[in-house]
Design a protein around this motif. Sequence first.
Motif, PDB file in Angstrom:
ATOM      1  N   ARG A   1       0.828  -1.202   0.000  1.00 35.34           N
ATOM      2  CA  ARG A   1       0.000   0.000   0.000  1.00 35.34           C
ATOM      3  C   ARG A   1       0.866   1.256   0.000  1.00 35.34           C
ATOM      4  O   ARG A   1       0.566   2.228  -0.710  1.00 35.34           O
ATOM      5  CB  ARG A   1      -0.926   0.009   1.210  1.00 35.34           C
ATOM      6  CG  ARG A   1      -2.031  -1.045   1.122  1.00 35.34           C
ATOM      7  CD  ARG A   1      -2.900  -1.046   2.349  1.00 35.34           C
ATOM      8  NE  ARG A   1      -3.761   0.146   2.364  1.00 35.34           N
ATOM      9  CZ  ARG A   1      -4.312   0.642   3.470  1.00 35.34           C
ATOM     10  NH1 ARG A   1      -4.090   0.065   4.647  1.00 35.34           N
ATOM     11  NH2 ARG A   1      -5.075   1.720   3.411  1.00 35.34           N
TER      12      ARG A   1
ATOM     13  N   ARG B   1       1.332   4.306  -3.013  1.00 30.67           N
ATOM     14  CA  ARG B   1       1.145   5.731  -2.789  1.00 30.67           C
ATOM     15  C   ARG B   1       2.409   6.559  -3.047  1.00 30.67           C
ATOM     16  O   ARG B   1       2.331   7.660  -3.554  1.00 30.67           O
ATOM     17  CB  ARG B   1       0.619   5.972  -1.380  1.00 30.67           C
ATOM     18  CG  ARG B   1      -0.887   5.759  -1.348  1.00 30.67           C
ATOM     19  CD  ARG B   1      -1.408   5.252  -0.052  1.00 30.67           C
ATOM     20  NE  ARG B   1      -2.853   5.060  -0.096  1.00 30.67           N
ATOM     21  CZ  ARG B   1      -3.441   3.955  -0.530  1.00 30.67           C
ATOM     22  NH1 ARG B   1      -2.733   2.969  -1.019  1.00 30.67           N
ATOM     23  NH2 ARG B   1      -4.753   3.838  -0.506  1.00 30.67           N
TER      24      ARG B   1
ATOM     25  N   ASP C   1      -7.424   2.822   7.239  1.00 27.15           N
ATOM     26  CA  ASP C   1      -8.268   2.819   6.041  1.00 27.15           C
ATOM     27  C   ASP C   1      -7.595   3.714   4.988  1.00 27.15           C
ATOM     28  O   ASP C   1      -6.594   4.395   5.269  1.00 27.15           O
ATOM     29  CB  ASP C   1      -9.702   3.257   6.355  1.00 27.15           C
ATOM     30  CG  ASP C   1      -9.824   4.704   6.822  1.00 27.15           C
ATOM     31  OD1 ASP C   1      -8.973   5.547   6.468  1.00 27.15           O
ATOM     32  OD2 ASP C   1     -10.786   4.988   7.555  1.00 27.15           O
ATOM     33  N   ASP C   2      -8.121   3.702   3.785  1.00 27.48           N
ATOM     34  CA  ASP C   2      -7.473   4.422   2.682  1.00 27.48           C
ATOM     35  C   ASP C   2      -7.342   5.919   2.959  1.00 27.48           C
ATOM     36  O   ASP C   2      -6.302   6.513   2.657  1.00 27.48           O
ATOM     37  CB  ASP C   2      -8.231   4.192   1.367  1.00 27.48           C
ATOM     38  CG  ASP C   2      -8.030   2.792   0.825  1.00 27.48           C
ATOM     39  OD1 ASP C   2      -7.058   2.108   1.240  1.00 27.48           O
ATOM     40  OD2 ASP C   2      -8.846   2.366  -0.019  1.00 27.48           O
ATOM     41  N   ASP C   3      -8.373   6.537   3.516  1.00 25.73           N
ATOM     42  CA  ASP C   3      -8.304   7.979   3.792  1.00 25.73           C
ATOM     43  C   ASP C   3      -7.237   8.297   4.834  1.00 25.73           C
ATOM     44  O   ASP C   3      -6.467   9.256   4.677  1.00 25.73           O
ATOM     45  CB  ASP C   3      -9.667   8.504   4.273  1.00 25.73           C
ATOM     46  CG  ASP C   3     -10.702   8.509   3.158  1.00 25.73           C
ATOM     47  OD1 ASP C   3     -10.305   8.529   1.968  1.00 25.73           O
ATOM     48  OD2 ASP C   3     -11.910   8.495   3.482  1.00 25.73           O
ATOM     49  N   ALA C   4      -7.169   7.499   5.887  1.00 29.26           N
ATOM     50  CA  ALA C   4      -6.159   7.726   6.923  1.00 29.26           C
ATOM     51  C   ALA C   4      -4.759   7.495   6.378  1.00 29.26           C
ATOM     52  O   ALA C   4      -3.821   8.217   6.726  1.00 29.26           O
ATOM     53  CB  ALA C   4      -6.424   6.823   8.132  1.00 29.26           C
TER      54      ALA C   4
ATOM     55  N   GLU D   1      -3.851   7.962   3.255  1.00 30.70           N
ATOM     56  CA  GLU D   1      -3.566   9.126   2.401  1.00 30.70           C
ATOM     57  C   GLU D   1      -3.110  10.306   3.254  1.00 30.70           C
ATOM     58  O   GLU D   1      -2.163  11.007   2.894  1.00 30.70           O
ATOM     59  CB  GLU D   1      -4.803   9.517   1.581  1.00 30.70           C
ATOM     60  CG  GLU D   1      -5.095   8.584   0.426  1.00 30.70           C
ATOM     61  CD  GLU D   1      -3.998   8.512  -0.610  1.00 30.70           C
ATOM     62  OE1 GLU D   1      -3.255   9.504  -0.832  1.00 30.70           O
ATOM     63  OE2 GLU D   1      -3.852   7.432  -1.215  1.00 30.70           O
ATOM     64  N   SER D   2      -3.757  10.514   4.389  1.00 28.77           N
ATOM     65  CA  SER D   2      -3.362  11.606   5.292  1.00 28.77           C
ATOM     66  C   SER D   2      -1.954  11.373   5.825  1.00 28.77           C
ATOM     67  O   SER D   2      -1.136  12.297   5.879  1.00 28.77           O
ATOM     68  CB  SER D   2      -4.337  11.713   6.465  1.00 28.77           C
ATOM     69  OG  SER D   2      -5.600  12.100   6.002  1.00 28.77           O
TER      70      SER D   2
ATOM     71  N   CYS E   1       0.449   9.683   4.397  1.00 28.25           N
ATOM     72  CA  CYS E   1       1.412   9.891   3.303  1.00 28.25           C
ATOM     73  C   CYS E   1       1.612  11.378   3.023  1.00 28.25           C
ATOM     74  O   CYS E   1       2.739  11.807   2.733  1.00 28.25           O
ATOM     75  CB  CYS E   1       0.956   9.155   2.049  1.00 28.25           C
ATOM     76  SG  CYS E   1       1.005   7.351   2.209  1.00 28.25           S
TER      77      CYS E   1
END
Length: 191
Positions: free
Chosen positions: A126, A130, A174-177, A179-180, A182
């Motif tokens: 993952r 990203r 989760d994906d949103d967390a 992304e944050s 990263c």
Amino acid sequence: MQDFEHDFEHGTERHREASLCLKRSGLMTLLSDFDPIWAGTIPIDIDIEDSDIDVICEVHDIDAFLHILEGHVSDFENYRCQRAIAQGHESCVVSFTFDGFLFEVFAQPLPTRSQNAYRHMLAEHRLLERYGEGLRSIVRALKRAGLKTEPAFAKALGLDGDPYLILLELGDLDDDALESFCAEHPLCSNL
């Protein structure tokens, strides 16, 4: 998400060579009752020249498992068996060389998809999705310099603390967390 445990035909040339070697070994068929998964660095393309083929298994009777496995691989080069406690459970690692590749078969009484090796691989994948090739290059360079995979990821991202635990925590986001995370952690430019 890529289905690592069944993606034996694709990837880099080294990935394809390792896939063919794994097939020739007969290991996945031999261990089919133990839900084997090909884990580690090769399936996610962060391997280096001496990376091994890691196979993890769910095993509730270590002695019976070793009897089956040893009957198949104990004559291979560099054969070795070690027992240990991992994640609080009796476990074993069997290593050997076959067709020029070092193999490590890890067994413990946990579902393979719950074992840390698999969870680390998913978290690393993952992160690679990203951060892209920049992270892959840094991790490989750090591995060539002697770091293990998880510490290499932590160093590349400038993370403090136990890299093995950090990766498990990142894998649970989760994906949103993620992304944050990263967005807040650029690749270390001072490596």
